[in-house]
Write a protein that holds these residues in place. Structure first.
Motif, PDB file in Angstrom:
ATOM      1  N   ASN A  47      21.298  44.269 -19.145  1.00 34.43           N
ATOM      2  CA  ASN A  47      22.475  43.581 -18.620  1.00 34.43           C
ATOM      3  C   ASN A  47      22.035  42.212 -18.094  1.00 34.43           C
ATOM      4  O   ASN A  47      21.813  42.020 -16.891  1.00 34.43           O
ATOM      5  CB  ASN A  47      23.124  44.410 -17.503  1.00 34.43           C
ATOM      6  N   PHE A  48      21.911  41.241 -18.989  1.00 36.04           N
ATOM      7  CA  PHE A  48      21.362  39.938 -18.632  1.00 36.04           C
ATOM      8  C   PHE A  48      22.339  39.083 -17.819  1.00 36.04           C
ATOM      9  O   PHE A  48      21.922  38.185 -17.098  1.00 36.04           O
ATOM     10  CB  PHE A  48      20.924  39.205 -19.904  1.00 36.04           C
ATOM     11  N   GLN A  49      23.638  39.383 -17.944  1.00 32.85           N
ATOM     12  CA  GLN A  49      24.611  38.650 -17.140  1.00 32.85           C
ATOM     13  C   GLN A  49      24.419  38.969 -15.663  1.00 32.85           C
ATOM     14  O   GLN A  49      24.439  38.076 -14.806  1.00 32.85           O
ATOM     15  CB  GLN A  49      26.034  39.005 -17.567  1.00 32.85           C
ATOM     16  N   ASN A  50      24.217  40.249 -15.345  1.00 34.79           N
ATOM     17  CA  ASN A  50      23.954  40.639 -13.960  1.00 34.79           C
ATOM     18  C   ASN A  50      22.605  40.122 -13.483  1.00 34.79           C
ATOM     19  O   ASN A  50      22.430  39.804 -12.305  1.00 34.79           O
ATOM     20  CB  ASN A  50      24.010  42.161 -13.818  1.00 34.79           C
ATOM     21  N   ALA A  51      21.637  40.066 -14.406  1.00 39.74           N
ATOM     22  CA  ALA A  51      20.324  39.529 -14.054  1.00 39.74           C
ATOM     23  C   ALA A  51      20.449  38.056 -13.648  1.00 39.74           C
ATOM     24  O   ALA A  51      19.805  37.609 -12.687  1.00 39.74           O
ATOM     25  CB  ALA A  51      19.355  39.680 -15.222  1.00 39.74           C
ATOM     26  N   MET A  52      21.289  37.309 -14.360  1.00 38.95           N
ATOM     27  CA  MET A  52      21.527  35.908 -14.010  1.00 38.95           C
ATOM     28  C   MET A  52      22.203  35.795 -12.648  1.00 38.95           C
ATOM     29  O   MET A  52      21.925  34.873 -11.879  1.00 38.95           O
ATOM     30  CB  MET A  52      22.388  35.242 -15.083  1.00 38.95           C
ATOM     31  N   LEU A  53      23.076  36.755 -12.354  1.00 37.23           N
ATOM     32  CA  LEU A  53      23.746  36.763 -11.063  1.00 37.23           C
ATOM     33  C   LEU A  53      22.733  36.980  -9.944  1.00 37.23           C
ATOM     34  O   LEU A  53      22.870  36.401  -8.852  1.00 37.23           O
ATOM     35  CB  LEU A  53      24.816  37.862 -11.035  1.00 37.23           C
TER      36      LEU A  53
END
Length: 262
Positions: A42-48
């Motif tokens: 889940n790279f979107q959450n990682a960016m968050l």
């Protein structure tokens, strides 16, 4: 009044140790969460998580750049607010799992932003020989600053929902509406529809989406609720700030929320 006394400097150095402890613990939790999200893909959450880590550095950057002493309690609240909004709220879905989570954070945001706006004017008021603003004027500026930040954030949520197709402005099911859009005569008289049992949405591909128990409001209730609780948070701080200006010795507890010029 323009500079920190040695006593005050020592006090802020000692109390900052507490906020540093909060900072380190939360930073570790964010890093752990980021690694976990990467493992899940889940790279979107990682960016968050990366965004949260960047936000954690802002109090220190502001403090050093503008020579402002941030009270330990206020600094800890800011760190907890960032963690609660990003890691707990977005990634762990506390917004959906815990009732009033969003309301609590927006109320806190109103309080914090009023404190920031208050300190900006109060520092100017105390360190200028030509400017002598009344307590009411200072808290009015703090209130307006807080509400402006609240409105700008709602703009950000609206933009994200429309451009990135997120759902930051949470929707709500309502059972009644009043709208002039359904007035067949084109008059400015709203048509009232009550006791809506369900709504059906037909897509071009033939998909039919049924909304039970009412009509889906797209964000307006959430936006107005957020602004209202931001208003409450700002009013609470402005009350504290007003008392503090009137009698700084008697209401010293307010120092826990007011940044000061070094």
């Amino acid at each position: 009044m323009g500079k920190f006394s040695k006593k005050m400097k020592k006090k802020y150095t000692e109390t900052s140790k507490k906020s540093i402890a909060v900072y380190l613990v939360l930073r570790i939790l964010v890093v752990v969460s980021m690694v976990f999200q990467i493992i899940l893909g889940n790279f979107q959450n990682a960016m968050l998580c990366i965004v949260a880590l960047i936000l954690f550095t802002l109090p220190t950057i502001v403090s050093e750049k503008f020579k402002i002493g941030i009270p330990s309690l206020l600094e800890s609240i800011i760190y907890l607010f960032i963690f609660s909004a990003t890691i707990l709220g977005e990634i762990n879905n506390f917004y959906g799992l815990i009732p009033f989570w969003d309301t609590i954070l927006h109320t806190l945001n109103g309080f914090i932003c009023a404190g920031v706006g208050f300190s900006l004017v109060d520092v100017l008021n105390q360190n200028s020989k030509k400017i002598h603003l009344s307590p009411m004027y200072v808290v009015l500026v703090a209130f307006c600053f807080s509400m402006t930040v609240g409105v700008l954030w709602e703009f950000c949520e609206f933009t994200a929902d429309n451009v990135l197709k997120t759902d930051m402005q949470k929707d709500r099911i309502v059972q009644s509406i009043a709208t002039v859009e359904l007035n067949t005569d084109g008059e400015n008289h709203p048509v009232k529809i009550k006791e809506i049992e369900k709504t059906e949405i037909y897509s071009k591909d033939g998909t039919v989406t049924t909304i039970e128990n009412g009509y889906l409001d797209i964000g307006i209730y959430d936006t107005m609720k957020d602004l209202f609780v931001n208003f409450i948070g700002a009013i609470v701080f402005c009350g504290i700030g007003f008392l503090y200006i009137r009698n700084r010795d008697k209401y010293q507890f307010a120092k826990n929320f007011v940044p000061v010029k070094e």
